[in-house]
Design an enzyme around this catalytic site. Structure first.
Site, PDB file in Angstrom:
ATOM      1  N   HIS A  38     -33.120  30.495 -45.687  1.00 18.35           N
ATOM      2  CA  HIS A  38     -31.868  29.762 -45.573  1.00 18.35           C
ATOM      3  C   HIS A  38     -31.512  29.265 -46.985  1.00 18.35           C
ATOM      4  O   HIS A  38     -32.403  28.993 -47.787  1.00 18.35           O
ATOM      5  CB  HIS A  38     -32.122  28.582 -44.634  1.00 18.35           C
ATOM      6  CG  HIS A  38     -30.916  27.803 -44.267  1.00 18.35           C
ATOM      7  ND1 HIS A  38     -30.389  26.833 -45.088  1.00 18.35           N
ATOM      8  CD2 HIS A  38     -30.124  27.827 -43.165  1.00 18.35           C
ATOM      9  CE1 HIS A  38     -29.337  26.293 -44.505  1.00 18.35           C
ATOM     10  NE2 HIS A  38     -29.143  26.881 -43.330  1.00 18.35           N
ATOM     11  N   ASP A  80     -40.447  25.346 -44.985  1.00 18.80           N
ATOM     12  CA  ASP A  80     -39.205  24.926 -44.339  1.00 18.80           C
ATOM     13  C   ASP A  80     -39.399  25.153 -42.839  1.00 18.80           C
ATOM     14  O   ASP A  80     -39.328  26.288 -42.362  1.00 18.80           O
ATOM     15  CB  ASP A  80     -38.055  25.777 -44.890  1.00 18.80           C
ATOM     16  CG  ASP A  80     -36.768  25.598 -44.080  1.00 18.80           C
ATOM     17  OD1 ASP A  80     -36.763  24.786 -43.135  1.00 18.80           O
ATOM     18  OD2 ASP A  80     -35.791  26.299 -44.395  1.00 18.80           O
ATOM     19  N   GLN A 129     -36.486  25.426 -38.365  1.00 14.05           N
ATOM     20  CA  GLN A 129     -36.434  26.164 -37.089  1.00 14.05           C
ATOM     21  C   GLN A 129     -37.794  26.195 -36.401  1.00 14.05           C
ATOM     22  O   GLN A 129     -37.874  26.489 -35.212  1.00 14.05           O
ATOM     23  CB  GLN A 129     -35.963  27.615 -37.313  1.00 14.05           C
ATOM     24  CG  GLN A 129     -34.558  27.747 -37.875  1.00 14.05           C
ATOM     25  CD  GLN A 129     -33.461  27.260 -36.922  1.00 14.05           C
ATOM     26  OE1 GLN A 129     -33.686  27.048 -35.730  1.00 14.05           O
ATOM     27  NE2 GLN A 129     -32.273  27.056 -37.462  1.00 14.05           N
ATOM     28  N   LYS A 147     -32.198  19.411 -34.902  1.00 15.62           N
ATOM     29  CA  LYS A 147     -32.423  20.688 -34.212  1.00 15.62           C
ATOM     30  C   LYS A 147     -33.487  20.551 -33.118  1.00 15.62           C
ATOM     31  O   LYS A 147     -33.822  21.519 -32.458  1.00 15.62           O
ATOM     32  CB  LYS A 147     -32.881  21.759 -35.209  1.00 15.62           C
ATOM     33  CG  LYS A 147     -31.829  22.141 -36.247  1.00 15.62           C
ATOM     34  CD  LYS A 147     -32.304  23.334 -37.043  1.00 15.62           C
ATOM     35  CE  LYS A 147     -31.639  23.495 -38.375  1.00 15.62           C
ATOM     36  NZ  LYS A 147     -30.224  23.775 -38.340  1.00 15.62           N
ATOM     37  N   CYS A 178     -25.856  30.853 -43.580  1.00 15.02           N
ATOM     38  CA  CYS A 178     -26.440  30.294 -44.820  1.00 15.02           C
ATOM     39  C   CYS A 178     -27.589  31.175 -45.309  1.00 15.02           C
ATOM     40  O   CYS A 178     -28.605  30.660 -45.805  1.00 15.02           O
ATOM     41  CB  CYS A 178     -26.906  28.860 -44.634  1.00 15.02           C
ATOM     42  SG  CYS A 178     -25.575  27.749 -44.153  1.00 15.02           S
TER      43      CYS A 178
HETATM   44  N1  C6P Z   1     -29.622  26.056 -40.130  1.00 13.55           N
HETATM   45  C1  C6P Z   1     -28.143  27.274 -38.652  1.00 13.55           C
HETATM   46  O1  C6P Z   1     -27.126  27.411 -37.957  1.00 13.55           O
HETATM   47  P1  C6P Z   1     -30.455  20.857 -42.149  1.00 13.55           P
HETATM   48  O2  C6P Z   1     -29.103  21.106 -41.617  1.00 13.55           O
HETATM   49  O3  C6P Z   1     -30.428  20.474 -43.588  1.00 13.55           O
HETATM   50  O4  C6P Z   1     -31.265  19.937 -41.316  1.00 13.55           O
HETATM   51  O5  C6P Z   1     -31.219  22.249 -42.048  1.00 13.55           O
HETATM   52  C2  C6P Z   1     -31.009  23.244 -43.002  1.00 13.55           C
HETATM   53  C3  C6P Z   1     -31.787  24.456 -42.630  1.00 13.55           C
HETATM   54  C4  C6P Z   1     -32.918  24.775 -43.350  1.00 13.55           C
HETATM   55  N2  C6P Z   1     -33.691  25.815 -43.020  1.00 13.55           N
HETATM   56  C5  C6P Z   1     -33.417  26.585 -41.958  1.00 13.55           C
HETATM   57  C6  C6P Z   1     -34.343  27.707 -41.606  1.00 13.55           C
HETATM   58  C7  C6P Z   1     -32.279  26.309 -41.187  1.00 13.55           C
HETATM   59  O6  C6P Z   1     -32.007  27.075 -40.134  1.00 13.55           O
HETATM   60  C8  C6P Z   1     -31.426  25.238 -41.538  1.00 13.55           C
HETATM   61  C9  C6P Z   1     -30.166  24.960 -40.783  1.00 13.55           C
HETATM   62  C10 C6P Z   1     -28.426  25.954 -39.327  1.00 13.55           C
HETATM   63  O7  C6P Z   1     -28.947  28.188 -38.789  1.00 13.55           O
HETATM   64  C11 C6P Z   1     -27.229  25.457 -40.059  1.00 13.55           C
HETATM   65  S1  C6P Z   1     -26.766  26.503 -41.394  1.00 13.55           S
END
Ligand code: C6P
Length: 412
Positions: free
Chosen positions: A127, A205, A208, A231, A370
């Protein structure tokens, strides 16, 4: 033989007020949980109760409400520690989101520890949140970013690791646990071991990963791990970064200001103890309480049961989508992926697909998710993506498939 743990998604849905409404006169099929999950009443109630009975700023007042609020925040921190099996509660830092957690490491560790000749290793399915911060800090320090490529199944091709190690000093390995686009499950423990053999740190990370599978930072052997509270049934605005105490202690702060200091003089400021050194300003108090309640909720269901449910849904979805004419599926087979399925009609733009599905009450995500380097690898600008969670029922996948047949008709 161990029995496969089971959950009852039809029953659990009653905990989620969002499902009490219809969309365009149809039942809501919410298949976008990878972007952000829905919230159960238990989480909403915990936050309301905090606001109604215990709200005040934390770590400052000596009056009853302030003490209650501080206790609630620190209880939530302990819930996160236990959820991740972290050794020490001081290693849990509240952040707004996973992105902030990864930026914290990239800035606070990377700026002081990276330099010319150093390599930061990421993957082709990162991501942007676990790629752009590293690219940015590498640019500032003279380090170089390398990518582990994907094979034809959308899984990491680890045969490149030896070559990468010959090209420079590997200082950081940063990968996700589960890909948000393909659902690929990455071999994190193995990558962390390789990172340590190179003298590098490993940054996971788990945005997910944490909603869907039991995380144990000690068993994984990672150095930093970021989660995304929104999430995993928690509210937006409260997430967490876990890091090894000895690394966090040696790092400069990420943000400076109130609460994170020990003493402030014109000549010099000294930093507070962990975790406060990394928590400048007022904490996301009610949101952290919500995150604690979300962890209670997930653990009461059981992460094993959630994971098994998602595997079942992924297998069902891949089977049903495979029967829709003109659909191309991306990513590994069902038994090697989480509840995330990316697909395209070869001749229909994903945004058109998502818009027509919306009229059928089906919410999916269309776009690059992303993950532009991954889209480049797949040779597309965007995909459709359906993602599942503990409250997803097979009927929603049926509604998606019916909707896709309707899309085909519109474009016939
Ligand atoms: N992915 C998706 O629709 P945040 O929003 O900062 O808590 O998470 C960011 C992020 C980081 N790593 C991974 C693997 C992610 O999937 C995400 C967020 C969302 O897939 C929004 S783009």
């Amino acid at each position: 033989m161990n029995a496969v743990p089971k959950l009852n998604a039809h029953t659990l849905r009653a905990d989620f007020p969002i499902f009490e409404q219809q969309m365009h006169g149809k039942p809501l099929a919410f298949l976008d949980s990878a972007a952000s999950s829905q919230k159960p009443r238990q989480v909403l109630d915990a936050m309301t109760e905090f606001y109604e009975t215990s709200y005040a700023n934390v770590h400052r007042g000596v009056y009853v409400l302030a003490e209650r609020a501080t206790e609630a925040l620190e209880h939530a921190r302990e819930r996160v520690r236990a959820f991740l099996n972290a050794p020490d509660v001081r290693e849990v830092i509240f952040t707004r989101n996973a992105t902030e957690g990864i930026n914290l490491v990239a800035y606070a560790w990377g700026l002081s520890n990276l330099g010319p000749g150093d390599l930061v290793v990421v993957t082709e399915l990162e991501h942007h949140s676990n790629f752009v911060p590293w690219q940015f800090i590498a640019g500032k320090t003279g380090a170089e970013v390398r990518m582990i490529p994907l094979d034809e199944h959308g899984e990491l091709d680890l045969s490149v690791l030896e070559g990468i190690a010959h090209d420079g000093r590997v200082k950081v390995v940063a990968t996700n646990l589960i890909s948000n686009s393909l659902g690929t499950i990455n071999p994190v423990a193995k990558l962390a071991e390789w990172a340590h053999a190179q003298g590098a740190i490993y940054v996971c990370d788990a945005a997910q990963g944490a909603p869907h599978t039991k995380i144990d930072v000690q068993a994984l052997g990672v150095d930093f791990l970021a989660i995304s509270g929104h999430k995993m049934c928690g509210p937006s605005g409260a997430s967490a970064l876990w890091g090894r105490a000895e690394l966090l202690q040696a790092m400069d702060p990420f943000m400076t200001g109130g609460h994170m200091i020990n003493s402030v003089r014109l000549e010099k400021t000294t930093w507070g103890e962990l975790p406060h050194k990394f928590e400048a300003g007022t904490a996301p108090m009610a949101e952290a309480v919500g995150l604690g309640a979300a962890i209670d909720y997930l653990e009461a269901i059981g992460l094993d049961a959630i994971e098994a449910h998602e595997h079942e849904l992924a297998a069902y979805a891949l089977g049903r989508l495979g029967d829709v004419p003109g659909i191309k599926l991306y990513g590994p087979p069902a038994d090697r992926r989480a509840g995330i399925v990316s697909f395209n009609f070869e001749d229909i733009h994903p945004h058109d697909v998502a818009q027509i599905l919306d009229l059928q009450g089906v919410a999916i995500r269309a776009g690059h998710h992303c993950c532009q380097p991954l889209m480049q690898k797949l040779g597309v600008a965007a995909t459709n993506r359906a993602s599942f969670y503990l409250y997803t029922i097979p009927e929603e996948i049926d509604q998606l498939v019916d909707g896709l047949h309707a899309v085909r008709k519109v474009f016939a």
